[in-house]
Design a protein around this motif. Sequence first.
Motif, PDB file in Angstrom:
ATOM      1  N   GLU A   1       4.620 -10.194  -1.198  1.00  0.00           N
ATOM      2  CA  GLU A   1       5.327 -10.106  -2.474  1.00  0.00           C
ATOM      3  C   GLU A   1       4.608 -10.945  -3.534  1.00  0.00           C
ATOM      4  OE1 GLU A   1       9.627 -10.286  -2.450  1.00  0.00           O
ATOM      5  OE2 GLU A   1       9.620 -10.006  -0.269  1.00  0.00           O
ATOM      6  N   GLN A   2       4.244 -10.299  -4.612  1.00  0.00           N
ATOM      7  CA  GLN A   2       3.522 -10.959  -5.704  1.00  0.00           C
ATOM      8  C   GLN A   2       4.192 -10.593  -7.024  1.00  0.00           C
ATOM      9  OE1 GLN A   2       0.746 -12.841  -5.209  1.00  0.00           O
ATOM     10  NE2 GLN A   2       0.495 -12.347  -3.036  1.00  0.00           N
ATOM     11  N   THR A   3       4.231 -11.549  -7.961  1.00  0.00           N
ATOM     12  CA  THR A   3       4.701 -11.174  -9.304  1.00  0.00           C
ATOM     13  C   THR A   3       3.528 -10.552 -10.060  1.00  0.00           C
ATOM     14  OG1 THR A   3       4.082 -13.249 -10.387  1.00  0.00           O
ATOM     15  CG2 THR A   3       6.289 -13.161  -9.389  1.00  0.00           C
ATOM     16  N   ASN A   4       3.852  -9.706 -11.026  1.00  0.00           N
ATOM     17  CA  ASN A   4       2.795  -9.098 -11.851  1.00  0.00           C
ATOM     18  C   ASN A   4       1.941 -10.187 -12.504  1.00  0.00           C
ATOM     19  OD1 ASN A   4       3.777  -6.620 -11.204  1.00  0.00           O
ATOM     20  ND2 ASN A   4       4.624  -6.138 -13.222  1.00  0.00           N
ATOM     21  N   LEU A   5       2.627 -11.262 -12.977  1.00  0.00           N
ATOM     22  CA  LEU A   5       1.885 -12.315 -13.690  1.00  0.00           C
ATOM     23  C   LEU A   5       0.890 -13.019 -12.760  1.00  0.00           C
ATOM     24  CD1 LEU A   5       1.508 -13.695 -16.402  1.00  0.00           C
ATOM     25  CD2 LEU A   5       3.329 -15.310 -15.780  1.00  0.00           C
TER      26      LEU A   5
ATOM     27  N   GLN B   1       8.235  -9.462 -12.402  1.00  0.00           N
ATOM     28  CA  GLN B   1       8.604  -8.364 -11.494  1.00  0.00           C
ATOM     29  C   GLN B   1       7.785  -8.484 -10.204  1.00  0.00           C
ATOM     30  OE1 GLN B   1       7.085  -7.909 -14.451  1.00  0.00           O
ATOM     31  NE2 GLN B   1       8.681  -7.220 -15.852  1.00  0.00           N
ATOM     32  N   ILE B   2       8.486  -8.286  -9.089  1.00  0.00           N
ATOM     33  CA  ILE B   2       7.846  -8.509  -7.782  1.00  0.00           C
ATOM     34  C   ILE B   2       7.656  -7.187  -7.036  1.00  0.00           C
ATOM     35  CG2 ILE B   2       8.202  -9.544  -5.488  1.00  0.00           C
ATOM     36  CD1 ILE B   2       9.819 -11.757  -6.985  1.00  0.00           C
ATOM     37  N   ARG B   3       6.450  -7.003  -6.502  1.00  0.00           N
ATOM     38  CA  ARG B   3       6.147  -5.843  -5.652  1.00  0.00           C
ATOM     39  C   ARG B   3       5.486  -6.348  -4.375  1.00  0.00           C
ATOM     40  NH1 ARG B   3       9.067  -4.427  -9.058  1.00  0.00           N
ATOM     41  NH2 ARG B   3       8.829  -2.767 -10.606  1.00  0.00           N
ATOM     42  N   ASP B   4       5.601  -5.547  -3.312  1.00  0.00           N
ATOM     43  CA  ASP B   4       4.965  -5.887  -2.026  1.00  0.00           C
ATOM     44  C   ASP B   4       3.662  -5.091  -1.960  1.00  0.00           C
ATOM     45  OD1 ASP B   4       4.187  -6.146   0.600  1.00  0.00           O
ATOM     46  OD2 ASP B   4       5.991  -5.237   1.455  1.00  0.00           O
ATOM     47  N   TRP B   5       2.526  -5.727  -2.270  1.00  0.00           N
ATOM     48  CA  TRP B   5       1.257  -5.001  -2.437  1.00  0.00           C
ATOM     49  C   TRP B   5       0.555  -4.775  -1.110  1.00  0.00           C
ATOM     50  CZ3 TRP B   5      -0.281  -2.816  -6.973  1.00  0.00           C
ATOM     51  CH2 TRP B   5       0.485  -3.157  -8.091  1.00  0.00           C
ATOM     52  N   ILE B   6       0.135  -3.536  -0.898  1.00  0.00           N
ATOM     53  CA  ILE B   6      -0.539  -3.166   0.348  1.00  0.00           C
ATOM     54  C   ILE B   6      -1.863  -2.483   0.012  1.00  0.00           C
ATOM     55  CG2 ILE B   6       0.698  -0.947   0.445  1.00  0.00           C
ATOM     56  CD1 ILE B   6       0.645  -1.097   3.475  1.00  0.00           C
ATOM     57  N   HIS B   7      -2.893  -2.748   0.828  1.00  0.00           N
ATOM     58  CA  HIS B   7      -4.180  -2.099   0.587  1.00  0.00           C
ATOM     59  C   HIS B   7      -4.072  -0.614   0.938  1.00  0.00           C
ATOM     60  CE1 HIS B   7      -8.456  -1.153   0.721  1.00  0.00           C
ATOM     61  NE2 HIS B   7      -8.642  -2.260   0.007  1.00  0.00           N
ATOM     62  N   VAL B   8      -4.700   0.219   0.111  1.00  0.00           N
ATOM     63  CA  VAL B   8      -4.596   1.672   0.274  1.00  0.00           C
ATOM     64  C   VAL B   8      -5.089   2.141   1.643  1.00  0.00           C
ATOM     65  CG1 VAL B   8      -6.839   2.070  -0.887  1.00  0.00           C
ATOM     66  CG2 VAL B   8      -5.131   3.894  -0.846  1.00  0.00           C
ATOM     67  N   GLU B   9      -6.077   1.436   2.217  1.00  0.00           N
ATOM     68  CA  GLU B   9      -6.578   1.833   3.542  1.00  0.00           C
ATOM     69  C   GLU B   9      -5.491   1.637   4.596  1.00  0.00           C
ATOM     70  OE1 GLU B   9      -9.686   2.859   5.125  1.00  0.00           O
ATOM     71  OE2 GLU B   9      -9.775   3.745   3.133  1.00  0.00           O
ATOM     72  N   ASP B  10      -4.722   0.552   4.464  1.00  0.00           N
ATOM     73  CA  ASP B  10      -3.632   0.323   5.416  1.00  0.00           C
ATOM     74  C   ASP B  10      -2.578   1.423   5.293  1.00  0.00           C
ATOM     75  OD1 ASP B  10      -4.476  -1.943   6.827  1.00  0.00           O
ATOM     76  OD2 ASP B  10      -3.825  -3.295   5.231  1.00  0.00           O
ATOM     77  N   HIS B  11      -2.269   1.813   4.037  1.00  0.00           N
ATOM     78  CA  HIS B  11      -1.289   2.890   3.849  1.00  0.00           C
ATOM     79  C   HIS B  11      -1.823   4.199   4.438  1.00  0.00           C
ATOM     80  CE1 HIS B  11       1.147   5.603   0.872  1.00  0.00           C
ATOM     81  NE2 HIS B  11       1.613   5.684   2.090  1.00  0.00           N
TER      82      HIS B  11
END
Length: 334
Positions: free
Chosen positions: A255-259, A216-226
């Motif tokens: 985009e990163q996979t969970n694995l 599963q792929i998500r686009d991960w962002i650092h919380v400070e950027d959000h």
Amino acid sequence: MRILITGGSGFIGNHVVRNALLIPGVERVVNLDALTYSGNPENLSDVEDERYRFVHGSINNGDLVSNLIRDEHISVILHLAAESHVDRSINSVQPFIETNVDGTRVLLESVVKSMANDLPIHFVHVSTDEVYGSLEKEDSAFSETTPLNPRNPYAASKAASDMLVQAFINTHNISAIITRCSNNYGPRQYPEKLIPLMTLNALSNNHLPVYGDGMQIRDWIHVEDHANGVLSAMLALYVGKISSGEVFNFGADNEQTNLDIVKEIIVQTGVDESLIQFVQDRPGHDQRYAMNYQKAEQILGWKPEIAWKTGLQETVQWYMNNPEWVESTRQNEF
Ligand SMILES: NC(=O)c1ccc[n+]([C@@H]2O[C@H](COP(=O)([O-])OP(=O)(O)OC[C@H]3O[C@@H](n4cnc5c(N)ncnc54)[C@H](O)[C@@H]3O)[C@@H](O)[C@H]2O)c1
């Protein structure tokens, strides 16, 4: 500017509170938080600023919200309070409807009430990429005009709250915008979520449970950027640079996979890959989310600043260096 932040004791909220206090012209930051299992007073225990006030209470309490708006002369609401974990929404939907939908309804009605008393107020509704549904590998990223297509109860409750906000803008002419962000990571995230869960399991040499095939792929962002994205949207609304009704996506082209994430955490914690355990997938697990955030870049001048590798390294290190914080979350199951 006198800001009411809901859910400020949660993961993203505490970063928003801290950064809001750095903005010139901010006279007051009131944090209204019910301190559910994911709200942790420790998250803001180091904030010693006389402009900051914590109020322990629920957004579902209309009298409390209206009195706070009136007594604190609130000019902006940043609404983050929510039930936020998809797995919990699969087990029990009711708290998600109560907080995410009805809690938002209470806040919106309080805004209308405040307007009736000639007290103008701006409302920033913090939402998620999950409202857009799921993408196939070859699909282009979600934009602000992608139709809402929520596919799990958490996402449905957030989409319902987004639509309530839009309805209040149209029918009551309130000043409000919606921000939608991809998956956040960083310090002080409740350890039921992927990155802190895997980090803490690795540090105690426990199994690393990966849903399905981990693809599963998500686009991960650092919380400070959000947090900075939400605040730049708030400022733009406050000074009239953007109009009520606008929607802004935030993402990080990451985009990163969970694995892959779990494997990276394995490298950083120095444990063995044999700790990975593939477990039965989450029912209806969305395959891929990706965000097009060009609008935020062009109009707000915002962009994600924190590189994934550095951000993840620092995050893993933060959980290693803060065992007391981890302990303070232990009374709750995850
Ligand atoms: N975490 C993510 O990756 C992500 C991504 C996009 C959007 N969001 C949105 O950002 C917001 C914050 O998410 P988070 O990850 O910080 O969640 P979180 O679960 O860490 O924090 C939620 C906070 O809301 C508080 N809360 C819950 N019910 C409340 C109520 N009735 N009244 C007052 N406070 C209440 C909790 O005590 C907690 O402090 C949510 O609206 C979520 O949908 C999260």
